[in-house]
Design an enzyme around this catalytic site. Structure first.
Site, PDB file in Angstrom:
ATOM      1  N   VAL A  44       2.034   2.408   3.750  1.00 30.95           N
ATOM      2  CA  VAL A  44       3.132   1.604   4.293  1.00 30.95           C
ATOM      3  C   VAL A  44       4.394   1.826   3.459  1.00 30.95           C
ATOM      4  CG1 VAL A  44       3.932  -0.727   4.826  1.00 30.95           C
ATOM      5  CG2 VAL A  44       1.551  -0.096   5.239  1.00 30.95           C
ATOM      6  N   GLY A  45       4.228   1.917   2.149  1.00 31.82           N
ATOM      7  CA  GLY A  45       5.382   2.140   1.287  1.00 31.82           C
ATOM      8  C   GLY A  45       6.124   3.420   1.623  1.00 31.82           C
ATOM      9  N   GLU A 103       6.951  -0.274  -4.696  1.00 30.26           N
ATOM     10  CA  GLU A 103       5.842  -0.289  -5.639  1.00 30.26           C
ATOM     11  C   GLU A 103       4.549  -0.235  -4.832  1.00 30.26           C
ATOM     12  OE1 GLU A 103       5.999   0.094  -8.743  1.00 30.26           O
ATOM     13  OE2 GLU A 103       8.152  -0.184  -8.999  1.00 30.26           O
ATOM     14  N   SER A 156       0.824  -1.206   0.000  1.00 28.11           N
ATOM     15  CA  SER A 156       0.000   0.000   0.000  1.00 28.11           C
ATOM     16  C   SER A 156       0.861   1.259   0.000  1.00 28.11           C
ATOM     17  CB  SER A 156      -0.909   0.011   1.236  1.00 28.11           C
ATOM     18  OG  SER A 156      -0.145   0.200   2.413  1.00 28.11           O
ATOM     19  N   CYS A 214      -2.320  -4.681  -8.929  1.00 27.26           N
ATOM     20  CA  CYS A 214      -1.972  -3.263  -8.951  1.00 27.26           C
ATOM     21  C   CYS A 214      -2.036  -2.697 -10.360  1.00 27.26           C
ATOM     22  CB  CYS A 214      -0.596  -3.037  -8.336  1.00 27.26           C
ATOM     23  SG  CYS A 214       0.711  -4.054  -9.024  1.00 27.26           S
ATOM     24  N   GLU A 265      -7.267   3.961  -5.096  1.00 24.73           N
ATOM     25  CA  GLU A 265      -7.242   2.549  -5.485  1.00 24.73           C
ATOM     26  C   GLU A 265      -8.012   1.734  -4.452  1.00 24.73           C
ATOM     27  OE1 GLU A 265      -3.824  -0.609  -6.826  1.00 24.73           O
ATOM     28  OE2 GLU A 265      -3.591   0.360  -4.884  1.00 24.73           O
TER      29      GLU A 265
END
Length: 459
Positions: free
Chosen positions: A207-208, A225, A204, A259, A356
């Protein structure tokens, strides 16, 4: 903490229950990987190539088992699970050739005698944090290049895909400490980012960003990513039947849990009404169904929370004036299912148009011309993939130049991936180097410049 994964098609089915490693256990796993690193690197190209080839062979030999486990643990439809297992083996074979590839270049010195050369060298321990939606392929497309380049690997999978990750690491059959799967959640992920020498993350956006910040603070290379809001542009001259089939695949395939899935369909000009009718009919013909059945396209979503988030968003859009053209409901069956859904007239500021949602839900938009369609597609903070559907080569090339997406597919679903080419998006979809292909090998190695002079020659 105990890591548990349940069958999303039958939540009563507990697939796995194992203790999480905890922060200390994760740090210890990194320590073991660091101790194993010199030996793995010293094995040389031939031995590393052979080891990765054996991993591919083991996956192929256990393909049926891995397909069944993938269907059971993450609800991937049978046909897609078979495709993922085959791709996983192919990725191991592809990177098995990488140890033999040139790792640098030789250059002429600017003056005098001597030798200038560059070499790419591994960092040490690669910390990999992977999602549940491709439980074999994503860990592989991160681990295989890292290993081929001479790193050792600690893999922290999503809790929902822990059984797949543990079995993948077991089947790979690498020396002790070279590839370790570390069960856990946020605590283990944070510990891994704090200990590894190079970090690769898929998951996500929130978190990324935290992973990028933590790794950057430590000064270690990091790639992330983080998904995307992907559009399909349908031009008036598109082959309607073929385009509709591609859109159904990209919206409903694996319940939209990719994704690269399409979440916004932009119809240009007069194609809007025929596309609307054809796509609504085609999505209604692919109901959410048992993923073990051969013909299933749309299986369950991964969890009750994911299902509830999707249904709440659909209900919210409906309350705001949107029209549900297909789906919009959950079937009366066990498991976490959402029917493939298409909505029109969704307000511009509604989350379904700006975020998303990772499910089988898409919004249908209209554009007067190609310029407006491109502007609509680019009006997002993160795009990973886009698709363009047209018979006009000039129009396709213009879209390829102007769309803000990392990957643009013409007359194909947005959800396809070629593992030997760079993978990544724009904006908040990605951070750092691309994944896959040569780009992955470059990410997992650092370039060194070496100057060699004859003894006694000044420089």
């Amino acid at each position: 903490m105990t890591v548990m994964s349940h069958n999303p098609a039958d939540p009563r089915d507990l697939v796995l229950s194992v203790p999480a490693l905890g922060a200390a256990g994760t740090a210890a796993a990194v320590g073991e990987a660091r101790a194993a690193w010199p030996g793995w690197l010293a094995m040389g190209a031939a031995a590393r190539s052979a080891a990765l080839t054996r991993a591919a062979e083991a996956i192929e030999a256990h393909a049926d088992e891995l397909v069944a486990l993938t269907v059971r643990e993450v609800g991937k439809p049978l046909a897609e699970a078979r495709g993922e297992v085959a791709r996983t083996a192919a990725i191991w074979r592809y990177y098995a050739q990488a140890p033999y590839a040139p790792s640098g270049s030789v250059h002429e010195p600017a003056a005098g005698q001597g030798l200038l050369l560059t070499r790419r060298r591994p960092y040490g321990v690669a910390g990999l944090i992977t999602p549940w939606n491709f439980p074999l392929a994503i860990p592989t497309w991160k681990a295989a290049p890292a290993l081929a380049a001479g790193n050792t690997v600690v893999l922290k999978p999503a809790p929902e895909a822990t059984a797949c990750a543990l079995r993948l690491a077991e089947l790979a059959g690498l020396p002790e400490g070279v590839l370790t799967a570390a069960p856990g959640g946020a605590e283990e992920g944070e510990a891994l980012v704090q200990a590894a020498d190079v970090v690769s993350f898929t998951g996500s956006t929130g978190v990324g960003r935290a992973v990028v910040e933590a790794a950057t603070t430590r000064g270690v290379p990091v790639q992330a990513e983080m998904g995307g809001l992907n559009s399909a542009l349908v031009l008036p001259d598109a082959d309607l039947e073929r385009t509709t089939a591609h859109l159904v695949s990209a919206i409903a395939g694996y319940a939209g849990q990719k994704c690269t899935a399409t979440s916004r369909v932009i119809a240009v000009g007069q194609v809007y009404e025929p596309l609307r009718d054809a796509l609504a009919k085609a999505l209604a013909a692919e109901p959410a169904a048992d993923p073990t059945e051969a013909g299933t396209v749309c299986g369950p979503v991964i969890s009750a929370a994911a299902r509830d988030r999707l249904t709440a968003a659909i209900d919210s859009a409906r309350a705001a004036g949107a029209t549900v053209l297909a789906g919009g409901t959950t079937p009366a069956r066990d498991g976490w299912f959402v029917e493939p859904t298409l909505l029109a007239d969704v307000p511009a500021d509604h989350p379904l148009r700006t975020e998303e949602f990772f499910g089988p839900v898409a919004v249908l938009l209209s554009a007067a011309d190609q310029d407006e369609a491109t502007a609509l597609a680019n009006d997002t903070r993160h795009t990973l993939a886009a698709s363009v559907h047209t018979r006009d080569l000039d129009a396709a090339l213009a879209c390829a130049d102007r769309l803000d997406a990392g990957m643009i597919r013409v007359n194909a679903p947005s959800s396809g991936v070629d593992f030997h080419l760079p993978f990544g998006g724009t904006g908040a979809a990605s951070h750092g180097s691309r994944e896959q292909g040569q780009a992955a090998l470059d990410f997992f190695t650092a370039s060194r410049t070496v100057t060699l002079l004859p003894a006694g020659q000044p420089r």
